[in-house]
Design an enzyme around this catalytic site. Structure first.
Site, PDB file in Angstrom:
ATOM      1  N   GLU A 164      16.854  53.145 -43.875  1.00  0.00           N
ATOM      2  CA  GLU A 164      15.785  54.126 -43.660  1.00  0.00           C
ATOM      3  C   GLU A 164      16.062  55.500 -44.261  1.00  0.00           C
ATOM      4  O   GLU A 164      16.241  56.487 -43.545  1.00  0.00           O
ATOM      5  CB  GLU A 164      15.501  54.273 -42.166  1.00  0.00           C
ATOM      6  CG  GLU A 164      15.089  52.982 -41.524  1.00  0.00           C
ATOM      7  CD  GLU A 164      14.550  53.162 -40.103  1.00  0.00           C
ATOM      8  OE1 GLU A 164      14.499  54.298 -39.618  1.00  0.00           O
ATOM      9  OE2 GLU A 164      14.164  52.158 -39.500  1.00  0.00           O
ATOM     10  N   GLU A 390      14.210  45.008 -39.050  1.00  0.00           N
ATOM     11  CA  GLU A 390      14.182  45.500 -37.659  1.00  0.00           C
ATOM     12  C   GLU A 390      12.752  45.449 -37.165  1.00  0.00           C
ATOM     13  O   GLU A 390      11.830  45.849 -37.880  1.00  0.00           O
ATOM     14  CB  GLU A 390      14.595  46.975 -37.556  1.00  0.00           C
ATOM     15  CG  GLU A 390      16.053  47.248 -37.621  1.00  0.00           C
ATOM     16  CD  GLU A 390      16.363  48.749 -37.529  1.00  0.00           C
ATOM     17  OE1 GLU A 390      15.594  49.501 -36.902  1.00  0.00           O
ATOM     18  OE2 GLU A 390      17.375  49.140 -38.110  1.00  0.00           O
TER      19      GLU A 390
HETATM   20  C1  GCO Z   1      15.825  53.111 -36.960  1.00  0.00           C
HETATM   21  C2  GCO Z   1      16.977  52.473 -36.703  1.00  0.00           C
HETATM   22  C3  GCO Z   1      17.373  52.060 -35.376  1.00  0.00           C
HETATM   23  C4  GCO Z   1      16.570  52.546 -34.219  1.00  0.00           C
HETATM   24  C5  GCO Z   1      15.298  51.784 -34.029  1.00  0.00           C
HETATM   25  C6  GCO Z   1      14.478  52.220 -32.849  1.00  0.00           C
HETATM   26  O1  GCO Z   1      15.619  52.781 -37.959  1.00  0.00           O
HETATM   27  O2  GCO Z   1      15.220  53.935 -36.388  1.00  0.00           O
HETATM   28  O3  GCO Z   1      17.315  51.643 -37.727  1.00  0.00           O
HETATM   29  O4  GCO Z   1      18.620  52.622 -35.415  1.00  0.00           O
HETATM   30  O5  GCO Z   1      17.325  52.476 -33.084  1.00  0.00           O
HETATM   31  O6  GCO Z   1      14.494  51.939 -35.132  1.00  0.00           O
HETATM   32  O7  GCO Z   1      14.113  53.534 -32.963  1.00  0.00           O
END
Ligand code: GCO
Length: 496
Positions: A164, A390
């Site tokens: 990200e 994710e």
């Molecule tokens: C993100 C992350 C995770 C977070 C999840 C929930 O991208 O934000 O990869 O570390 O914990 O997205 O917020």
């Protein structure tokens, strides 16, 4: 209720990240990351929490891997802590050895490791030299990549460079919601470029050192739905928001340049001012896959007259998925600049949808849209494999006397609807090859500390005991069956 089957090679997995689960923050030579430093800033993290102990995974790794195996999870996405592997700029064999043991343990358990090199935890010593704002950090990332891939490339088949970059650049340097807590649009766009360059240089090292490994990046995508799809100002608002989050990274990676409209909308901040021409060749080198983190979309409106009520204003721009949009964070938002550089005048208009404990809207069809759009706009005729790297949700879990959480009506339902949405995307032509639930277990949720629980496994933070929730059993079943009973949002309840 139809049963939806997935292709035989479909990858099912669970994800975590180093700072969120490991703890052991001073062990075996590890030094501070930007999140250790940020957590010390009063008010930066809910409850004053930090990742010093987290889930204590650093000490419980073998039993955590055994639990993954028990749950039938066959792919595990984790990240390496740069501050462990290369604290203060020098290789640290003891730190790296932890990941070597983790990889061996996973392979022994029949679980495929998916290694993310950096998931937000830049070493604080590098931040002090400019962090992601300065080009040198991209080179340092390449050195860190070399350490990790040289040691693990013989056993790890899938590498992800960065997690990200949008959050790292625009939440970390643009709005200050996240570490390192800086709030400057100019720094954010510089950081975006350096992160892209780091991805490209990291990819080069992976190719050199592990030529048969698959490599890609993970981005978090949003879908911006125009309030009135026929209204040009709303269409423009949606284009700007998706540009500021998605295309600003996807275009350089897939097309080798920034999108011209976003160069314009972010001109005031100076997007691309630190770019050198050869950067784009490095950034756009072919990848083997792309990972998409998806939590929610949004609805936006442009400037101009609307009759619709309850429109958002700049002050309540929701912080987007993958960060900290709880009501507490939203109330702080008034004091922080928007991470959406170049979208002045855009209004976020909440939809009448259910929300998670993060205050994020739940509307799984947006995931289908994100995947199909990505496929159509970027992946070319060959169709680069897409993994949902994710997806998941935080809810206020209710714990029974045995420590069990029956989240079948909340998290499990969210997951089921989103897996259905992935199936819809495949039917819509998107080349989606896998789905990773976020997260394997409850963990340190960045600015939200430990109060937002995303795990399919509960962590009791007093005893550090792990107790699978109903959603874990459900997910195991999906993996075993390689199919799901179709599960769609209940429009009736959404509209009432
Ligand atoms: C993100 C992350 C995770 C977070 C999840 C929930 O991208 O934000 O990869 O570390 O914990 O997205 O917020």
């Amino acid at each position: 209720m139809a049963t939806l089957s997935f292709p035989p090679s479909f990858v099912w997995g669970a994800a975590t990240a180093a700072y969120q689960i490991e703890g052991g923050h001073r062990e075996d030579g590890r030094t501070d990351s930007i999140w250790d430093a940020f957590a010390k800033v009063p008010g930066a993290v809910s409850g004053g929490a930090d990742g010093a102990i987290a889930c204590d995974h650093y000490h419980r790794m073998p039993t955590d891997v055994a639990l993954l195996k028990d749950l039938g999870i066959t792919n595990y996405r984790f990240s390496t802590s740069w501050s462990r592997v290369r604290p203060d700029g020098l290789p640290n064999p003891r730190g790296l050895d932890f990941y070597s043991r983790l990889v061996d343990e996973l392979l022994e358990a029949g679980i495929t490791p998916w290694l993310t090199l950096e998931h937000w935890d830049l070493p604080q010593s590098i931040e002090q030299r400019g962090g992601w704002r300065v080009r040198e950090t991209a080179q340092l990332f390449a050195d860190f990549t070399t350490d990790v891939v040289a040691k693990l490339g013989d056993r790890v088949s899938h590498f992800i460079t960065l997690n990200e970059p949008w959050c790292q650049a625009f939440l970390g340097y643009g709005s200050g919601y996240h570490a390192p807590g800086r709030a400057s649009a100019a720094e954010a766009v510089d950081a975006a470029h350096v992160l892209l360059l780091a991805h490209g240089l990291g990819l080069e090292r992976i190719r050199e050192l592990a030529p048969s490994a698959k490599a890609g990046i993970v981005v978090n995508l949003t879908v911006a739905n125009p309030l009135d799809p026929q209204n040009p100002a709303d269409q423009e608002a949606a284009r700007l928001v998706e540009g500021a989050q998605n295309r600003v990274f996807l275009d350089p990676i897939f097309k080798g340049s920034y999108p011209s409209d976003i160069l314009e909308s972010m001109a005031g901040a100076g997007l691309g001012r630190i770019a050198q021409p050869e950067d784009f060749r490095i950034i756009s080198a072919p990848m083997d896959f792309i990972g998409v983190n998806f939590y929610n979309g949004c609805q936006v409106a442009g400037a101009g007259a609307h009759t619709q009520p309850s429109e958002g204003t700049a002050a309540n721009v929701p912080t987007p998925a993958g960060n900290d949009a709880t009501s507490e964070a939203t109330s702080q938002a008034t004091a922080k600049p928007s991470p959406y550089v170049g979208t002045e005048g855009v209004r976020w208009v909440p939809r009448a949808l259910p929300h998670t404990a993060m205050d994020w809207e739940v509307w799984a069809p947006d995931l289908t849209t994100a995947l199909v759009n990505l496929h159509e706009e970027y992946s070319g005729p060959a169709g680069i494999p897409i993994y949902v790297s994710e997806n998941g949700a935080a809810y206020d879990d209710v714990v029974d006397d045995h420590g069990f959480v029956d989240d079948s009506g909340t998290r499990q339902r969210y997951i089921a609807e989103h897996i259905t949405a992935v199936h819809d995307a495949i039917e819509g032509g998107a080349n989606v090859d896998g789905y990773f639930v976020w997260s394997f277990m409850d963990n340190f949720e960045w600015s939200q500390g430990y109060r937002a629980r995303f795990g399919v496994v509960r962590v009791d933070y007093d005893t550090l005991e792990r107790i699978p929730k109903a959603s874990a059993g459900f997910f195991s079943e999906v993996i075993t069956q390689n199919s799901i009973s179709e599960s769609r949002p209940d429009l009736q309840s959404v509209l009432n």
